[in-house]
Scaffold this motif. Structure first.
Motif, PDB file in Angstrom:
ATOM      1  N   SER A   1       0.831  -0.974  -0.128  1.00  0.00           N
ATOM      2  CA  SER A   1       0.013   0.111   0.005  1.00  0.00           C
ATOM      3  C   SER A   1       0.729   1.197  -0.077  1.00  0.00           C
ATOM      4  O   SER A   1       2.115   0.926   0.110  1.00  0.00           O
ATOM      5  CB  SER A   1      -0.802  -0.124   1.227  1.00  0.00           C
ATOM      6  OG  SER A   1      -0.170   0.145   2.494  1.00  0.00           O
TER       7      SER A   1
ATOM      8  N   ARG B   1      -6.154 -11.990   9.449  1.00  0.00           N
ATOM      9  CA  ARG B   1      -7.153 -11.257  10.198  1.00  0.00           C
ATOM     10  C   ARG B   1      -6.672 -11.104  11.427  1.00  0.00           C
ATOM     11  O   ARG B   1      -6.726  -9.993  11.850  1.00  0.00           O
ATOM     12  CB  ARG B   1      -8.393 -12.503  10.762  1.00  0.00           C
ATOM     13  CG  ARG B   1      -9.147 -11.975  11.444  1.00  0.00           C
ATOM     14  CD  ARG B   1     -10.481 -12.946  11.825  1.00  0.00           C
ATOM     15  NE  ARG B   1      -9.808 -13.990  12.471  1.00  0.00           N
ATOM     16  CZ  ARG B   1     -10.874 -14.942  12.759  1.00  0.00           C
ATOM     17  NH1 ARG B   1     -12.035 -14.973  12.692  1.00  0.00           N
ATOM     18  NH2 ARG B   1     -10.470 -16.054  13.846  1.00  0.00           N
TER      19      ARG B   1
ATOM     20  N   ARG C   1     -12.304  -7.125   8.511  1.00  0.00           N
ATOM     21  CA  ARG C   1     -11.994  -6.784   7.294  1.00  0.00           C
ATOM     22  C   ARG C   1     -10.789  -6.642   7.120  1.00  0.00           C
ATOM     23  O   ARG C   1      -9.676  -6.021   8.003  1.00  0.00           O
ATOM     24  CB  ARG C   1     -12.441  -5.503   6.995  1.00  0.00           C
ATOM     25  CG  ARG C   1     -12.123  -4.754   5.513  1.00  0.00           C
ATOM     26  CD  ARG C   1     -12.726  -3.282   5.686  1.00  0.00           C
ATOM     27  NE  ARG C   1     -12.574  -2.704   4.187  1.00  0.00           N
ATOM     28  CZ  ARG C   1     -11.487  -1.696   4.014  1.00  0.00           C
ATOM     29  NH1 ARG C   1     -10.654  -1.533   4.907  1.00  0.00           N
ATOM     30  NH2 ARG C   1     -11.278  -1.185   2.932  1.00  0.00           N
ATOM     31  N   LEU C   2      -9.978  -7.381   6.095  1.00  0.00           N
ATOM     32  CA  LEU C   2      -8.558  -7.319   5.931  1.00  0.00           C
ATOM     33  C   LEU C   2      -7.985  -6.135   5.167  1.00  0.00           C
ATOM     34  O   LEU C   2      -8.342  -6.015   4.087  1.00  0.00           O
ATOM     35  CB  LEU C   2      -8.151  -8.596   5.045  1.00  0.00           C
ATOM     36  CG  LEU C   2      -8.325 -10.144   5.712  1.00  0.00           C
ATOM     37  CD1 LEU C   2      -7.861 -10.941   4.815  1.00  0.00           C
ATOM     38  CD2 LEU C   2      -8.088  -9.993   7.434  1.00  0.00           C
ATOM     39  N   ASN C   3      -7.360  -5.199   6.032  1.00  0.00           N
ATOM     40  CA  ASN C   3      -6.907  -3.903   5.291  1.00  0.00           C
ATOM     41  C   ASN C   3      -5.769  -4.064   4.552  1.00  0.00           C
ATOM     42  O   ASN C   3      -5.177  -2.830   3.943  1.00  0.00           O
ATOM     43  CB  ASN C   3      -6.844  -2.806   6.321  1.00  0.00           C
ATOM     44  CG  ASN C   3      -5.575  -3.065   7.309  1.00  0.00           C
ATOM     45  OD1 ASN C   3      -5.138  -3.999   7.299  1.00  0.00           O
ATOM     46  ND2 ASN C   3      -5.489  -2.209   8.181  1.00  0.00           N
TER      47      ASN C   3
ATOM     48  N   ARG D   1      -4.243  -5.649   1.006  1.00  0.00           N
ATOM     49  CA  ARG D   1      -4.685  -5.996  -0.342  1.00  0.00           C
ATOM     50  C   ARG D   1      -3.698  -7.183  -0.739  1.00  0.00           C
ATOM     51  O   ARG D   1      -2.500  -6.854  -1.054  1.00  0.00           O
ATOM     52  CB  ARG D   1      -4.787  -4.957  -1.404  1.00  0.00           C
ATOM     53  CG  ARG D   1      -6.229  -4.310  -1.045  1.00  0.00           C
ATOM     54  CD  ARG D   1      -6.521  -3.440  -2.386  1.00  0.00           C
ATOM     55  NE  ARG D   1      -7.550  -2.565  -2.217  1.00  0.00           N
ATOM     56  CZ  ARG D   1      -8.739  -2.972  -2.644  1.00  0.00           C
ATOM     57  NH1 ARG D   1      -9.078  -4.175  -3.113  1.00  0.00           N
ATOM     58  NH2 ARG D   1      -9.890  -2.246  -2.519  1.00  0.00           N
TER      59      ARG D   1
ATOM     60  N   VAL E   1     -16.650 -10.565   0.591  1.00  0.00           N
ATOM     61  CA  VAL E   1     -16.161  -9.633  -0.013  1.00  0.00           C
ATOM     62  C   VAL E   1     -16.895  -8.116   0.010  1.00  0.00           C
ATOM     63  O   VAL E   1     -17.855  -8.178  -0.246  1.00  0.00           O
ATOM     64  CB  VAL E   1     -15.509  -9.892  -1.647  1.00  0.00           C
ATOM     65  CG1 VAL E   1     -15.095  -8.809  -2.164  1.00  0.00           C
ATOM     66  CG2 VAL E   1     -14.782 -11.203  -1.607  1.00  0.00           C
ATOM     67  N   ASP E   2     -16.136  -7.223   0.659  1.00  0.00           N
ATOM     68  CA  ASP E   2     -17.013  -6.095   0.761  1.00  0.00           C
ATOM     69  C   ASP E   2     -16.918  -5.041  -0.662  1.00  0.00           C
ATOM     70  O   ASP E   2     -16.553  -5.471  -1.749  1.00  0.00           O
ATOM     71  CB  ASP E   2     -16.376  -5.072   1.857  1.00  0.00           C
ATOM     72  CG  ASP E   2     -15.172  -4.457   1.627  1.00  0.00           C
ATOM     73  OD1 ASP E   2     -14.553  -4.577   0.560  1.00  0.00           O
ATOM     74  OD2 ASP E   2     -14.483  -3.943   2.639  1.00  0.00           O
TER      75      ASP E   2
ATOM     76  N   ASN F   1     -15.537  -2.361  -1.625  1.00  0.00           N
ATOM     77  CA  ASN F   1     -14.275  -2.087  -1.829  1.00  0.00           C
ATOM     78  C   ASN F   1     -13.368  -3.240  -2.392  1.00  0.00           C
ATOM     79  O   ASN F   1     -12.054  -3.094  -2.436  1.00  0.00           O
ATOM     80  CB  ASN F   1     -13.618  -1.110  -0.851  1.00  0.00           C
ATOM     81  CG  ASN F   1     -14.251   0.166  -0.566  1.00  0.00           C
ATOM     82  OD1 ASN F   1     -14.789   0.537  -1.739  1.00  0.00           O
ATOM     83  ND2 ASN F   1     -14.462   0.472   0.448  1.00  0.00           N
ATOM     84  N   ARG F   2     -13.737  -4.237  -2.271  1.00  0.00           N
ATOM     85  CA  ARG F   2     -13.232  -5.688  -2.716  1.00  0.00           C
ATOM     86  C   ARG F   2     -12.131  -6.059  -1.639  1.00  0.00           C
ATOM     87  O   ARG F   2     -11.179  -6.800  -2.069  1.00  0.00           O
ATOM     88  CB  ARG F   2     -12.353  -5.507  -4.214  1.00  0.00           C
ATOM     89  CG  ARG F   2     -13.294  -4.956  -5.150  1.00  0.00           C
ATOM     90  CD  ARG F   2     -14.371  -5.989  -5.471  1.00  0.00           C
ATOM     91  NE  ARG F   2     -14.077  -7.212  -5.933  1.00  0.00           N
ATOM     92  CZ  ARG F   2     -14.748  -8.646  -6.057  1.00  0.00           C
ATOM     93  NH1 ARG F   2     -15.923  -8.474  -5.778  1.00  0.00           N
ATOM     94  NH2 ARG F   2     -14.178  -9.455  -6.281  1.00  0.00           N
ATOM     95  N   HIS F   3     -12.360  -5.556  -0.662  1.00  0.00           N
ATOM     96  CA  HIS F   3     -11.559  -6.235   0.715  1.00  0.00           C
ATOM     97  C   HIS F   3     -12.259  -7.465   1.003  1.00  0.00           C
ATOM     98  O   HIS F   3     -13.346  -7.622   1.245  1.00  0.00           O
ATOM     99  CB  HIS F   3     -11.453  -5.125   1.888  1.00  0.00           C
ATOM    100  CG  HIS F   3     -10.558  -4.034   1.457  1.00  0.00           C
ATOM    101  ND1 HIS F   3      -9.222  -4.001   1.955  1.00  0.00           N
ATOM    102  CD2 HIS F   3     -10.762  -2.900   0.923  1.00  0.00           C
ATOM    103  CE1 HIS F   3      -8.651  -2.829   1.415  1.00  0.00           C
ATOM    104  NE2 HIS F   3      -9.484  -2.409   0.825  1.00  0.00           N
TER     105      HIS F   3
ATOM    106  N   VAL G   1     -13.337 -10.064   4.025  1.00  0.00           N
ATOM    107  CA  VAL G   1     -13.976  -9.876   5.217  1.00  0.00           C
ATOM    108  C   VAL G   1     -14.116 -11.076   5.966  1.00  0.00           C
ATOM    109  O   VAL G   1     -14.693 -12.040   5.195  1.00  0.00           O
ATOM    110  CB  VAL G   1     -15.340  -9.286   5.420  1.00  0.00           C
ATOM    111  CG1 VAL G   1     -15.857  -9.047   6.532  1.00  0.00           C
ATOM    112  CG2 VAL G   1     -15.259  -7.705   4.795  1.00  0.00           C
TER     113      VAL G   1
END
Length: 210
Positions: free
Chosen positions: A91, A148, A160-162, A164, A196-197, A199-201, A203
């Motif tokens: 990131s 996680r 949510r895995l922040n 990517r 998948v949220d 924003n494609r993250h 969860v």
């Protein structure tokens, strides 16, 4: 079975605050997502924001994931014997550079870095333990649970895995192919084990376990 431990980062002194107090005016080094981060023999980087991927390359050209470095965690050539060794920003990141001399001069800094190196050690051992699971499906589930623990942020649906990670990153971490990871992630979603949220993250729901 891979045992997942609660992170102790929240009860430890904030390393970024300590660094700012010790090194007021020192420049933070920003790197954009996807950028290769330069590594030097006597220099340690500390992540102040973002996530860095550590990896090595085999002679075949295949890449192996060595670790993921989040806020307050150190990395650099003085902390490894692996060659080749590379660091890539997963990131946008802000890094602070420290020399080994800086660490030796400050017992407070050395103590704080030791705690975060312990976090790195636990993560590395957890990644090694993944190889003990014969089924690729089990290795992927345990990897996601480790992510996680390390990078999860609570939301109403779960954690949510922040960070990517591409399907190829996940495949490199567990010794399989991208196609297999894509198939298994689809299976996990059908089971309700993974979401998948917007924003494609990824969860992981609260009720999920192995």
């Amino acid at each position: 079975m891979l045992h997942v431990f609660d992170s102790e980062a929240t009860v430890q002194p904030d390393l970024r605050q300590l660094l700012e107090e010790l090194y007021q005016g020192r420049t933070l080094h920003p790197y954009r997502s996807g950028t290769m981060i330069p590594l030097y023999p006597q220099e340690i980087w500390v992540v102040c924001r973002g996530v860095v991927q550590l990896s090595t390359l085999y002679t075949s050209g295949d890449e192996a994931l060595l670790g993921l470095v989040g806020p307050a965690m150190p990395f650099g050539l003085p902390l490894t014997f692996i060659h080749p060794y590379q660091a890539i920003a997963l990131s946008d990141v802000d890094l602070m550079a420290l020399t080994m001399s800086d660490v030796k001069k400050s017992p407070t800094l050395a103590h704080s870095l030791f705690h975060h190196l312990t976090r790195r050690l636990r993560q590395s051992e957890a990644l090694l333990a993944l190889a003990g699971h014969r089924r690729v499906e089990e290795r992927l589930r345990h990897l996601l649970l480790l992510l996680r623990q390390e990078f999860g942020q609570p939301n109403p649906e779960g954690m949510r895995l922040n960070v990517r990670l591409t399907h190829q990153h996940l495949a490199n971490a567990i010794g399989t192919t991208r196609v297999t990871v894509t198939r298994l992630l689809g299976q996990f979603r059908e089971e309700g084990w993974l979401l998948v949220d917007a924003n494609r993250h990824l969860v992981i729901p609260h009720h999920v376990s192995i």
